[in-house]
Design a protein around this motif. Structure first.
Motif, PDB file in Angstrom:
ATOM      1  N   MET A   1     -33.277  -2.265  -0.002  1.00  0.00           N
ATOM      2  CA  MET A   1     -32.651  -2.878  -1.149  1.00  0.00           C
ATOM      3  C   MET A   1     -32.493  -1.876  -2.286  1.00  0.00           C
ATOM      4  SD  MET A   1     -34.207  -6.743  -1.197  1.00  0.00           S
ATOM      5  CE  MET A   1     -35.881  -6.313  -0.794  1.00  0.00           C
ATOM      6  N   THR A   2     -33.408  -0.941  -2.371  1.00  0.00           N
ATOM      7  CA  THR A   2     -33.304   0.095  -3.395  1.00  0.00           C
ATOM      8  C   THR A   2     -32.046   0.928  -3.192  1.00  0.00           C
ATOM      9  OG1 THR A   2     -35.698   0.198  -3.583  1.00  0.00           O
ATOM     10  CG2 THR A   2     -34.478   2.062  -4.452  1.00  0.00           C
ATOM     11  N   ILE A   3     -31.716   1.190  -1.942  1.00  0.00           N
ATOM     12  CA  ILE A   3     -30.503   1.964  -1.642  1.00  0.00           C
ATOM     13  C   ILE A   3     -29.274   1.213  -2.132  1.00  0.00           C
ATOM     14  CG2 ILE A   3     -29.058   2.850   0.228  1.00  0.00           C
ATOM     15  CD1 ILE A   3     -31.713   3.281   1.790  1.00  0.00           C
ATOM     16  N   ALA A   4     -29.226  -0.084  -1.882  1.00  0.00           N
ATOM     17  CA  ALA A   4     -28.086  -0.896  -2.325  1.00  0.00           C
ATOM     18  C   ALA A   4     -28.001  -0.916  -3.844  1.00  0.00           C
ATOM     19  CB  ALA A   4     -28.192  -2.314  -1.770  1.00  0.00           C
ATOM     20  N   LEU A   5     -29.133  -1.053  -4.516  1.00  0.00           N
ATOM     21  CA  LEU A   5     -29.139  -1.081  -5.980  1.00  0.00           C
ATOM     22  C   LEU A   5     -28.695   0.264  -6.545  1.00  0.00           C
ATOM     23  CD1 LEU A   5     -29.708  -2.484  -8.661  1.00  0.00           C
ATOM     24  CD2 LEU A   5     -32.097  -1.780  -8.431  1.00  0.00           C
ATOM     25  N   ASP A   6     -29.248   1.343  -6.029  1.00  0.00           N
ATOM     26  CA  ASP A   6     -28.871   2.677  -6.513  1.00  0.00           C
ATOM     27  C   ASP A   6     -27.388   2.940  -6.302  1.00  0.00           C
ATOM     28  OD1 ASP A   6     -31.480   3.149  -7.284  1.00  0.00           O
ATOM     29  OD2 ASP A   6     -31.965   4.370  -5.519  1.00  0.00           O
ATOM     30  N   ALA A   7     -26.862   2.542  -5.153  1.00  0.00           N
ATOM     31  CA  ALA A   7     -25.441   2.749  -4.859  1.00  0.00           C
ATOM     32  C   ALA A   7     -24.562   1.910  -5.784  1.00  0.00           C
ATOM     33  CB  ALA A   7     -25.147   2.415  -3.402  1.00  0.00           C
ATOM     34  N   ALA A   8     -24.979   0.680  -6.057  1.00  0.00           N
ATOM     35  CA  ALA A   8     -24.209  -0.184  -6.954  1.00  0.00           C
ATOM     36  C   ALA A   8     -24.215   0.364  -8.374  1.00  0.00           C
ATOM     37  CB  ALA A   8     -24.760  -1.608  -6.922  1.00  0.00           C
ATOM     38  N   VAL A   9     -25.377   0.773  -8.851  1.00  0.00           N
ATOM     39  CA  VAL A   9     -25.486   1.325 -10.213  1.00  0.00           C
ATOM     40  C   VAL A   9     -24.649   2.590 -10.340  1.00  0.00           C
ATOM     41  CG1 VAL A   9     -27.082   2.370 -11.875  1.00  0.00           C
ATOM     42  CG2 VAL A   9     -27.724   0.259 -10.686  1.00  0.00           C
ATOM     43  N   ALA A  10     -24.601   3.395  -9.299  1.00  0.00           N
ATOM     44  CA  ALA A  10     -23.844   4.651  -9.338  1.00  0.00           C
ATOM     45  C   ALA A  10     -22.348   4.418  -9.523  1.00  0.00           C
ATOM     46  CB  ALA A  10     -24.090   5.456  -8.070  1.00  0.00           C
ATOM     47  N   THR A  11     -21.868   3.241  -9.178  1.00  0.00           N
ATOM     48  CA  THR A  11     -20.434   2.954  -9.328  1.00  0.00           C
ATOM     49  C   THR A  11     -20.066   2.457 -10.719  1.00  0.00           C
ATOM     50  OG1 THR A  11     -20.556   0.643  -8.612  1.00  0.00           O
ATOM     51  CG2 THR A  11     -20.280   2.315  -6.885  1.00  0.00           C
ATOM     52  N   LEU A  12     -21.066   2.115 -11.524  1.00  0.00           N
ATOM     53  CA  LEU A  12     -20.786   1.583 -12.861  1.00  0.00           C
ATOM     54  C   LEU A  12     -20.406   2.702 -13.820  1.00  0.00           C
ATOM     55  CD1 LEU A  12     -23.735  -0.950 -13.275  1.00  0.00           C
ATOM     56  CD2 LEU A  12     -21.382  -1.442 -12.572  1.00  0.00           C
ATOM     57  N   PRO A  13     -19.503   2.408 -14.757  1.00  0.00           N
ATOM     58  CA  PRO A  13     -19.149   3.417 -15.763  1.00  0.00           C
ATOM     59  C   PRO A  13     -20.299   3.604 -16.752  1.00  0.00           C
ATOM     60  CG  PRO A  13     -18.044   1.347 -16.239  1.00  0.00           C
ATOM     61  CD  PRO A  13     -18.757   1.172 -14.922  1.00  0.00           C
ATOM     62  N   GLU A  14     -20.402   4.803 -17.275  1.00  0.00           N
ATOM     63  CA  GLU A  14     -21.416   5.106 -18.286  1.00  0.00           C
ATOM     64  C   GLU A  14     -20.983   4.502 -19.614  1.00  0.00           C
ATOM     65  OE1 GLU A  14     -24.337   6.682 -17.965  1.00  0.00           O
ATOM     66  OE2 GLU A  14     -24.035   6.986 -15.814  1.00  0.00           O
ATOM     67  N   PRO A  15     -21.850   4.087 -20.476  1.00  0.00           N
ATOM     68  CA  PRO A  15     -23.281   3.971 -20.275  1.00  0.00           C
ATOM     69  C   PRO A  15     -23.598   2.716 -19.461  1.00  0.00           C
ATOM     70  CG  PRO A  15     -22.751   3.183 -22.457  1.00  0.00           C
ATOM     71  CD  PRO A  15     -21.458   3.668 -21.825  1.00  0.00           C
ATOM     72  N   VAL A  16     -24.584   2.813 -18.597  1.00  0.00           N
ATOM     73  CA  VAL A  16     -25.013   1.681 -17.779  1.00  0.00           C
ATOM     74  C   VAL A  16     -26.059   0.905 -18.566  1.00  0.00           C
ATOM     75  CG1 VAL A  16     -26.120   0.988 -15.632  1.00  0.00           C
ATOM     76  CG2 VAL A  16     -24.547   2.933 -15.644  1.00  0.00           C
ATOM     77  N   HIS A  17     -25.800  -0.362 -18.801  1.00  0.00           N
ATOM     78  CA  HIS A  17     -26.716  -1.203 -19.570  1.00  0.00           C
ATOM     79  C   HIS A  17     -27.793  -1.785 -18.668  1.00  0.00           C
ATOM     80  CE1 HIS A  17     -24.152  -0.991 -23.097  1.00  0.00           C
ATOM     81  NE2 HIS A  17     -23.124  -1.186 -22.293  1.00  0.00           N
ATOM     82  N   SER A  18     -28.972  -1.916 -19.197  1.00  0.00           N
ATOM     83  CA  SER A  18     -30.080  -2.457 -18.418  1.00  0.00           C
ATOM     84  C   SER A  18     -29.795  -3.883 -17.950  1.00  0.00           C
ATOM     85  CB  SER A  18     -31.384  -2.412 -19.210  1.00  0.00           C
ATOM     86  OG  SER A  18     -31.294  -3.205 -20.374  1.00  0.00           O
ATOM     87  N   SER A  19     -29.020  -4.629 -18.720  1.00  0.00           N
ATOM     88  CA  SER A  19     -28.680  -5.997 -18.302  1.00  0.00           C
ATOM     89  C   SER A  19     -27.830  -5.982 -17.031  1.00  0.00           C
ATOM     90  CB  SER A  19     -27.949  -6.743 -19.422  1.00  0.00           C
ATOM     91  OG  SER A  19     -26.728  -6.107 -19.737  1.00  0.00           O
ATOM     92  N   HIS A  20     -26.989  -4.972 -16.895  1.00  0.00           N
ATOM     93  CA  HIS A  20     -26.178  -4.859 -15.671  1.00  0.00           C
ATOM     94  C   HIS A  20     -27.058  -4.507 -14.481  1.00  0.00           C
ATOM     95  CE1 HIS A  20     -22.458  -3.936 -18.329  1.00  0.00           C
ATOM     96  NE2 HIS A  20     -22.670  -5.234 -18.198  1.00  0.00           N
ATOM     97  N   VAL A  21     -27.998  -3.593 -14.685  1.00  0.00           N
ATOM     98  CA  VAL A  21     -28.918  -3.209 -13.605  1.00  0.00           C
ATOM     99  C   VAL A  21     -29.746  -4.418 -13.189  1.00  0.00           C
ATOM    100  CG1 VAL A  21     -30.842  -1.711 -12.953  1.00  0.00           C
ATOM    101  CG2 VAL A  21     -28.977  -0.808 -14.365  1.00  0.00           C
TER     102      VAL A  21
END
Length: 56
Positions: free
Chosen positions: A1-21
């Protein structure tokens, strides 16, 4: 699941908000709890849910 989360977060534009994570993590945990095990599917579902949850 960590792999899926890391991959999803990597696709978000900067800045990545903690609420999105947090939203991505909750979606991945919920979807995995329902039986999904494919990391790509977990990532896609989380990103789709995040996109649907964001206001226009």
């Amino acid at each position: 699941m960590t792999i899926a989360l890391d991959a999803a977060v990597a696709t978000l534009p900067e800045p990545v908000h903690s609420s999105h994570v947090n939203a991505l993590a909750e979606s991945i945990l919920r979807t995995a709890g329902a039986g999904e095990r494919d990391m790509g599917n977990l990532q896609r579902i989380a990103l789709l849910e995040l996109q649907l949850a964001r206001p226009n």
